[in-house]
Design an enzyme around this catalytic site. Structure first.
Site, mmCIF file in Angstrom:
data_model
loop_
_atom_site.group_PDB
_atom_site.id
_atom_site.type_symbol
_atom_site.label_atom_id
_atom_site.label_comp_id
_atom_site.label_asym_id
_atom_site.label_seq_id
_atom_site.Cartn_x
_atom_site.Cartn_y
_atom_site.Cartn_z
ATOM 1 N N THR A 163 -14.954 24.108 60.358
ATOM 2 C CA THR A 163 -13.830 23.470 59.680
ATOM 3 C C THR A 163 -14.336 22.523 58.597
ATOM 4 O OG1 THR A 163 -12.563 23.554 61.735
ATOM 5 C CG2 THR A 163 -11.762 22.046 60.017
ATOM 6 N N ARG A 219 -4.977 33.050 68.171
ATOM 7 C CA ARG A 219 -5.087 31.599 68.372
ATOM 8 C C ARG A 219 -5.093 30.851 67.034
ATOM 9 N NH1 ARG A 219 -8.939 27.390 66.791
ATOM 10 N NH2 ARG A 219 -8.820 25.762 68.361
ATOM 11 N N GLY A 233 -12.715 19.643 65.220
ATOM 12 C CA GLY A 233 -13.115 19.526 66.620
ATOM 13 C C GLY A 233 -12.351 20.485 67.508
ATOM 14 N N GLY A 288 -9.515 21.900 68.715
ATOM 15 C CA GLY A 288 -8.190 21.874 68.115
ATOM 16 C C GLY A 288 -7.032 21.714 69.074
#
Lengths: 131, 169
Positions: free
Chosen positions: A1, A29, A53, A55
């Protein structure tokens, strides 16, 4: 991310987050990154926030909006609010990091994982690090 | 006048550098610097925060060191699915996209949705169609896939339920 938050010379803030998700994800997902208020949030009344992190925990904590709400309604400073959200996340089992800026030009970041890539630049200051 | 500032992250993980390539750290640092340069140049010139965060995110999406855009991790099926969001603090306009497979610049699609789309959040193949219709570059899914990410997928599949979900995040 990856993510970015910024405040411009007019005191306006913005946030952006982009991700490929987690390795071997199934069933369509979706994590927190594209969920407004969870992984990404910006409000000139408080802060701009981007998260990275685990999520699912950031979604449950509505982490990015929570940070802004702690400032706007709770009167916390940017760093206090960020630290408070990370502590709250840890309390429910979540790990990761947050970056944030406020309309007054203040910046903050923090993380509860062993590693985080991050960088900051301003008119008179710059740092980049992998921790 | 406020002092401009930009902060970026390239992810957080469970290991310092969860990567087999010894040059990865230097390349990642260069990528972070390039992203800061892109955003800072806009802000130093009096540009908007939303332009700056989009520019910085685009640099990181194009950099294979990070889990976004090209270089993203793979799903169980061995494809890349991309998510992104952008938000403007001036009026809390926002755009978000999820499950993209062919849109090269997810954050730019989110920005386009924020400014021109009738909705806040689009997902899946229809979101890619929206991007194509808006003239945003489309690429094959293979464009995003790196051999190292295939190796990581195989490692994760072999580990089964013991795999760390954010090891490469």
């Amino acid at each position: 991310t990856i993510g970015a938050v910024a405040v411009d010379t007019h005191g306006h803030v913005a946030a952006a987050t982009s991700t490929g998700g987690i390795t071997a994800k199934r069933w369509g997902r979706i994590g927190d990154s594209p969920l407004i208020g969870a992984g990404t949030y910006a409000d000139d009344r408080a802060a701009a926030v981007s998260a990275t992190g685990s999520g699912e925990y950031f979604i449950r904590a509505v982490a990015a909006h929570e940070l802004a709400a702690r400032m706007r309604l709770g009167g916390e400073t940017l760093q206090q609010a960020l630290d408070g959200v990370l502590a709250d996340l840890e309390g429910i089992g979540g790990k990761g990091g947050l970056i944030a800026v406020a309309p007054d030009g203040e910046a903050a970041w923090g993380f509860t994982t062993p590693a985080m890539y991050r960088g900051m630049a301003s008119a008179d200051d710059r740092c980049v690090a992998i921790y | 006048m406020t002092k401009w500032r930009i902060v970026i992250h390239g992810g957080a993980g469970s290991e310092r550098i969860a990567h087999h390539d010894p040059t990865h750290e230097a390349r990642a640092l260069a990528g972070l610097n390039a992203a800061l340069d892109a955003g800072a140049a806009i802000l130093a010139d009096g540009g908007s925060a939303v332009d700056a965060v989009e520019a910085a995110a685009r640099v990181l999406e194009e950099d294979p060191c990070f889990n976004a855009g090209r270089g993203s991790v793979l799903t169980e099926d061995g494809v890349v699915e991309l998510d992104a969001a952008i938000m403007d603090g001036r009026d809390r306009r926002a755009g978000a996209v999820a499950g993209l497979r062919t849109t090269r610049a997810p954050v730019t699609l989110a920005r386009r949705l924020m400014e021109q789309g009738p909705h806040v959040f689009l997902a899946g193949v229809a979101a890619d169609r929206f991007a194509a219709k808006a003239g945003i570059e489309q690429v094959g899914n293979d464009f995003f896939v790196l051999p190292e990410r295939r190796r990581q997928l195989e490692e994760a599949l072999a580990a089964g339920n013991d795999a760390d979900p954010i090891k490469y995040g």
